[in-house]
Write a protein that holds these residues in place. Structure first.
Motif, mmCIF file in Angstrom:
data_model
loop_
_atom_site.group_PDB
_atom_site.id
_atom_site.type_symbol
_atom_site.label_atom_id
_atom_site.label_comp_id
_atom_site.label_asym_id
_atom_site.label_seq_id
_atom_site.Cartn_x
_atom_site.Cartn_y
_atom_site.Cartn_z
ATOM 1 N N LEU A 183 -28.144 31.056 6.844
ATOM 2 C CA LEU A 183 -28.071 30.364 6.122
ATOM 3 C C LEU A 183 -29.859 29.743 5.007
ATOM 4 C CD1 LEU A 183 -25.783 28.638 5.027
ATOM 5 C CD2 LEU A 183 -25.563 30.245 7.657
ATOM 6 N N ALA A 184 -30.583 29.430 5.691
ATOM 7 C CA ALA A 184 -32.101 29.590 5.506
ATOM 8 C C ALA A 184 -32.491 30.100 4.553
ATOM 9 C CB ALA A 184 -33.601 28.946 6.275
ATOM 10 N N ILE A 185 -32.824 31.742 4.837
ATOM 11 C CA ILE A 185 -32.580 33.130 3.726
ATOM 12 C C ILE A 185 -31.773 32.146 2.944
ATOM 13 C CG2 ILE A 185 -33.035 35.036 3.599
ATOM 14 C CD1 ILE A 185 -35.307 33.927 5.057
ATOM 15 N N ILE A 213 -22.142 35.662 11.868
ATOM 16 C CA ILE A 213 -21.325 35.298 10.534
ATOM 17 C C ILE A 213 -20.694 36.098 9.753
ATOM 18 C CG2 ILE A 213 -22.540 34.393 8.427
ATOM 19 C CD1 ILE A 213 -24.365 33.024 9.334
ATOM 20 N N GLY A 214 -21.226 37.150 10.337
ATOM 21 C CA GLY A 214 -20.568 38.471 9.235
ATOM 22 C C GLY A 214 -19.789 38.343 9.908
ATOM 23 N N ALA A 227 -26.315 18.191 0.110
ATOM 24 C CA ALA A 227 -25.929 17.273 0.844
ATOM 25 C C ALA A 227 -25.182 17.987 1.841
ATOM 26 C CB ALA A 227 -25.908 15.908 0.442
ATOM 27 N N ALA A 228 -23.579 17.929 1.481
ATOM 28 C CA ALA A 228 -22.616 18.244 2.341
ATOM 29 C C ALA A 228 -22.918 19.722 2.612
ATOM 30 C CB ALA A 228 -21.825 19.079 1.700
ATOM 31 N N ASN A 229 -23.190 20.309 2.611
ATOM 32 C CA ASN A 229 -24.370 21.623 3.581
ATOM 33 C C ASN A 229 -24.801 21.133 4.722
ATOM 34 O OD1 ASN A 229 -23.203 23.639 2.384
ATOM 35 N ND2 ASN A 229 -25.080 24.477 1.004
ATOM 36 N N ILE A 230 -25.603 19.994 4.147
ATOM 37 C CA ILE A 230 -26.493 19.838 5.822
ATOM 38 C C ILE A 230 -25.838 19.720 6.911
ATOM 39 C CG2 ILE A 230 -28.142 18.279 6.424
ATOM 40 C CD1 ILE A 230 -29.765 18.324 3.986
ATOM 41 N N PHE A 239 -18.680 27.970 6.165
ATOM 42 C CA PHE A 239 -18.095 27.021 5.375
ATOM 43 C C PHE A 239 -19.026 26.705 4.480
ATOM 44 C CE2 PHE A 239 -14.138 24.866 5.468
ATOM 45 C CZ PHE A 239 -13.575 24.928 6.698
ATOM 46 N N ALA A 240 -20.117 26.992 5.096
ATOM 47 C CA ALA A 240 -21.811 26.098 4.016
ATOM 48 C C ALA A 240 -21.854 27.391 3.234
ATOM 49 C CB ALA A 240 -23.404 26.099 5.174
ATOM 50 N N ILE A 241 -21.922 28.734 3.537
ATOM 51 C CA ILE A 241 -21.856 29.682 2.675
ATOM 52 C C ILE A 241 -20.636 29.995 1.850
ATOM 53 C CG2 ILE A 241 -21.664 32.342 2.920
ATOM 54 C CD1 ILE A 241 -22.476 33.210 5.504
#
Lengths: 167, 114
Positions: free
Chosen positions: A54-56, A131-132, B43-46, B75-77
């Motif tokens: 997610l960071a990348i 995640i994948g 913020a929602a993603n955090i 979900f964040a993706i």
């Protein structure tokens, strides 16, 4: 207080401070650069949460894509030669009071719960493979829908910005 | 200042969300409103990723043990995907607004005001 705690506080202060710039800056270009530092700091927060993928993704999609798009939007919709858009004269007072009330409400609700403060062990070998797996197993329908949504949104955006046909 | 726990991330997310709300309510520039929307989505993603990190009960049964607590990150993706869609469409609308009205101050687009 160990080193990682100090680094977390530095990142959190950077995120909040540049978010304040992004919210209150009179010059809209300054606000966009405030958002730039906020997004980078949030990518750091993701690293703290062991979300390496997610960071990348945050850096690539937000900083590399959405922010550049925002800057294009600012520069294409500006008549002034010095590229300075002073925001309108609407007062920040009402919005700030409203936001402060909302923040007090959310924080007082946060105090009521007892949170689980023991993190689960991060997956060995990074989060990319899990995640994948989840995307193509449990969330396959949502994944396909989001891909169709992205395609439709990009086609729609290209149609909207296309000039009128001269005829 | 003790060790970093779940509340720290939740408070950080709450502060960023409130700053986004303040920006949306106060700004007149359409791009400024878009910047505030991105703040709120982040913020929602955090919050989503923090809950994913500190959850100890899998939501769905899964055959891959490492993926048991990854729901928040997935979900964040999806949030990031929808944010990309939204930014593209919103900027197309803003460009049309600029072509029609010569400005992107949202208060000036009042053709349908009664």
């Amino acid at each position: 207080m160990n080193a990682s705690t100090v680094i977390f506080w530095i990142i959190a202060v950077l995120a909040v401070g540049s978010a304040i710039v992004a919210t209150y800056a009179k010059n809209i270009v300054n606000a966009a650069f405030g958002l730039f530092f906020t997004l980078l700091a949030i990518a750091g927060v993701y690293v703290f949460l062991d979300a390496d993928f997610l960071a990348i993704t945050q850096v690539v999609v937000y900083v590399g894509g959405i922010l550049v798009l925002l800057l294009f939007g600012i520069l294409l919709t500006n008549k002034n030669i010095d590229f300075v858009t002073v925001d309108g004269s609407r007062s920040y007072l009402v919005g700030t009071l409203l936001g402060a009330a909302l923040l007090v409400m959310v924080l007082s609700i946060l105090q009521l719960a007892t949170w689980n403060n023991v993190p689960t062990a991060p997956p060995p070998g990074g989060t990319t493979a899990p995640i994948g797996y989840m995307l193509l197993k449990n969330y396959l329908l949502a994944f396909e829908f989001s891909s169709v949504t992205l395609l439709a949104a990009l086609i729609g955006a290209a149609y909207l910005v296309r000039g009128r046909d001269k005829d | 200042m003790g060790p970093i726990g779940l509340q720290h991330y939740l408070v950080l997310g709450a502060i960023l969300f409130v700053l986004g709300v303040i920006g949306i309510v106060s700004r007149k520039n359409a791009v400024g409103i878009l910047i505030s929307i991105e703040l709120m989505l982040n913020a929602a993603n955090i919050n989503l990723i923090a809950f994913s990190r500190y959850s100890n009960k899998p939501i769905f049964p899964t055959t891959m043990p490492e993926a048991a607590y990854m729901d928040g990150q997935v979900f964040a993706i999806f949030v990031i995907i929808l944010a990309a869609c939204e930014a593209a469409v919103a900027l197309a609308i803003i460009l049309n607004l600029f072509n029609m009205f010569g400005t992107i101050e949202v208060d000036d687009a009042d053709t349908m005001r009664g």
